[in-house]
Structure formats: structure tokens, C-alpha cells
Enzyme design. Structure first.
Site, short mmCIF file in Angstrom:
data_model
loop_
_atom_site.label_atom_id
_atom_site.label_comp_id
_atom_site.label_asym_id
_atom_site.label_seq_id
_atom_site.Cartn_x
_atom_site.Cartn_y
_atom_site.Cartn_z
N ARG A 1 0.82 -1.22 0.00
CA ARG A 1 0.00 0.00 0.00
C ARG A 1 0.85 1.26 0.00
O ARG A 1 0.62 2.18 -0.79
CB ARG A 1 -0.96 0.02 1.19
CG ARG A 1 -2.11 -0.96 1.07
CD ARG A 1 -3.02 -0.92 2.27
NE ARG A 1 -2.24 -1.18 3.48
CZ ARG A 1 -2.61 -0.81 4.69
NH1 ARG A 1 -3.72 -0.13 4.88
NH2 ARG A 1 -1.88 -1.10 5.74
N ASN B 1 -6.21 -2.50 1.86
CA ASN B 1 -6.22 -3.95 1.99
C ASN B 1 -7.66 -4.43 2.04
O ASN B 1 -8.52 -3.76 2.61
CB ASN B 1 -5.53 -4.39 3.28
CG ASN B 1 -4.02 -4.25 3.22
OD1 ASN B 1 -3.43 -4.20 2.15
ND2 ASN B 1 -3.39 -4.20 4.38
#
Length: 88
Positions: A18, A36
């Protein structure tokens, strides 16, 4: 202007995916977000110039050093008025 939603599968959580995606997107001048998902995948929405979005999609096929990307599913979606790229 193009906006896409990506679902990235493989070993993509817990490997700095990320944060690395956020860094890459910001360098490319894209807006959107990355997060996520409960199933272990990562979801990305990215918007910007066609070639910059394509560059992020290409990067997502590799990811950061410790990731193992099995698949990247991409679909075009409607453009929004995002102002920045963020991790959710």
C-alpha cells in the site's frame, strides 16, 4: 483522464504494497486510494492521465520487493473529483 479500479492478488499484504503504491501514484501525479481487503488482496483506485495510469498498472504487476503478485484485475470506472492519493 482515466480512472481504474484494480484488485491485486498474491502476497500483497504485509509487504509494504500500500505505501509503495501510494508513493508510486503520487510520483505519477495520480489521485485515488489504496486499501487492503479482508481476503488478502489489495484494492486500488487511481485516476490521472492515460499514460500515468497505465504506468501504475504496469508497476502493480510487480509491486515492491517482497511482494509476489499473482494477478491484477483492472476495470475502468467513472472519473471523480479526488484531490490526492491516500492509503485507506
Amino acid at each position: 483522464m482515466r480512472r481504474v479500479r484494480l484488485t491485486v492478488t498474491g502476497r500483497v499484504q504485509g509487504v509494504y504494497f500500500r505505501a509503495s503504491t501510494e508513493q508510486r501514484a503520487r510520483r505519477l501525479g495520480l489521485t485515488g486510494w489504496v486499501r487492503n481487503l479482508p481476503d488478502g488482496s489489495v484494492e486500488v483506485e487511481a485516476q490521472g492521465a492515460e499514460q500515468d495510469v497505465a504506468a501504475l498498472i504496469d508497476w502493480c504487476h510487480e509491486g515492491p520487493a517482497y511482494a509476489r503478485v499473482d494477478d491484477v484485475d483492472a476495470c475502468d470506472i467513472d472519473v471523480t473529483d479526488d484531490r490526492r492519493f491516500e492509503v485507506r
